[in-house]
Design a protein around this motif. Sequence first.
Motif, PDB file in Angstrom:
ATOM      1  N   SER A  51      -1.116  14.294 -70.112  1.00  0.00           N
ATOM      2  CA  SER A  51      -1.859  14.680 -68.912  1.00  0.00           C
ATOM      3  C   SER A  51      -2.799  15.846 -69.204  1.00  0.00           C
ATOM      4  N   ASP A 264      -1.403  22.069 -63.723  1.00  0.00           N
ATOM      5  CA  ASP A 264      -1.716  20.646 -63.819  1.00  0.00           C
ATOM      6  C   ASP A 264      -1.472  20.019 -62.456  1.00  0.00           C
ATOM      7  N   GLY A 311      -5.850  12.409 -63.306  1.00  0.00           N
ATOM      8  CA  GLY A 311      -4.636  12.283 -62.521  1.00  0.00           C
ATOM      9  C   GLY A 311      -4.821  11.692 -61.142  1.00  0.00           C
TER      10      GLY A 311
END
Length: 398
Positions: A51, A264, A311
Amino acid sequence: MRKIIALLTALSVVCLAGCGTAGGAAPTSQGASGDVIRIGVFEPSTGDSASGGKKEILGMQYANSETPTVEVGGKTYNVELVLADNGSSADKAPSAASELVGKNVSLVLGSYGSGVSMAGGPKFDEAGLAAIGVTCTNPNVTAGNDYYFRICFLDNFQADVLANFAIDKFSAKKAYCLGENGNEYDQGLIVFFKQVFEAAGGEVIADSFPTNNSDFTSYLNKAKSEGADVIFTPVSIAYAKQIMEQAASLDIGIPFLGSDTLDDNMVLEATKGTNLQLFVSTFYQEGGSETFDKGIKDYINSNSDAMTANGGNDTISAVTAMGYDAYYVALEAIKAAGSPDKTAIKGAIPQVTWDGVSGSIAFDEIGDAVRDTAYIKTADTASGTWAFEKVQTGSSAQ
């Protein structure tokens, strides 16, 4: 003191550069073929850190779409990004590094993740190929490797920032630290945090969990039963997501401190709709540069591959801003070298300076970035966004 500034102007937005090598011409020993200069991208596209790696790559690809050429010696070269997946693994990193060496790139950017950077570094050293780390914060990345540089702050600085923030914000006297056993990034940060926190009169309880652990209940309950004022857990995105989800279900009620890896949107999503308090140290906060923010959001929203890499939303990650800055530092090094030759570029990097969206970038005698400030931001659990908390140095808030 160097202040975090945002001076870059966003140019045109074009389609997302595809993963892997673009173009069909065979590279020469100088990292160029015809009118092309190749920059290696050493990042995780798979594994626990995928990610973060994809978001870091995204920043480089956006920068490449803005500025796809570089002027060298009176000649204009197209700049091509050549990707190699290090798999988020120290075992796979050397082969990914060797892959880039074999493709004769002029220099390398990456990686997200200190462990893979340390594992791949010797391959770049052996090949005489310079690598510019983007967010690999462990001091050992550059130690003893004359060919590795980096544009991010280091873990000793980051831990200093977070320990002082815990004391300033929460009057913390007891901290519970949790990291993955054997992970150099996690354990290094915990050691540095412990040194600073204990030197200020605090108490630290530290635990390590085994690799591939998925149940953090006992660790979280221990932090609560021991009366910890804060929980410091500088872990990977995948682990952080699980820890946040389980802490919410257990109603732990203790503020969490996270390092840059927790910045994140997957971790952010895990906090949404909960009563968790999460604060992270990071390199960039959305709003730092209006032109960059608008440009990267337009870029993400105009391309499904970019949206997936980010994402599934257009929240700007700090590592994307860092990948963006790293690309421009690479261009400056190429221009300063006056050649696509890897040896000339390596020799030019130490003198490169750049005013990026993440701040002023320069290198010290080791090849580390000269950085004295970090962003602290917190998860707004109601809106599912990051909220700016403060800018803080290692020893005092601003």
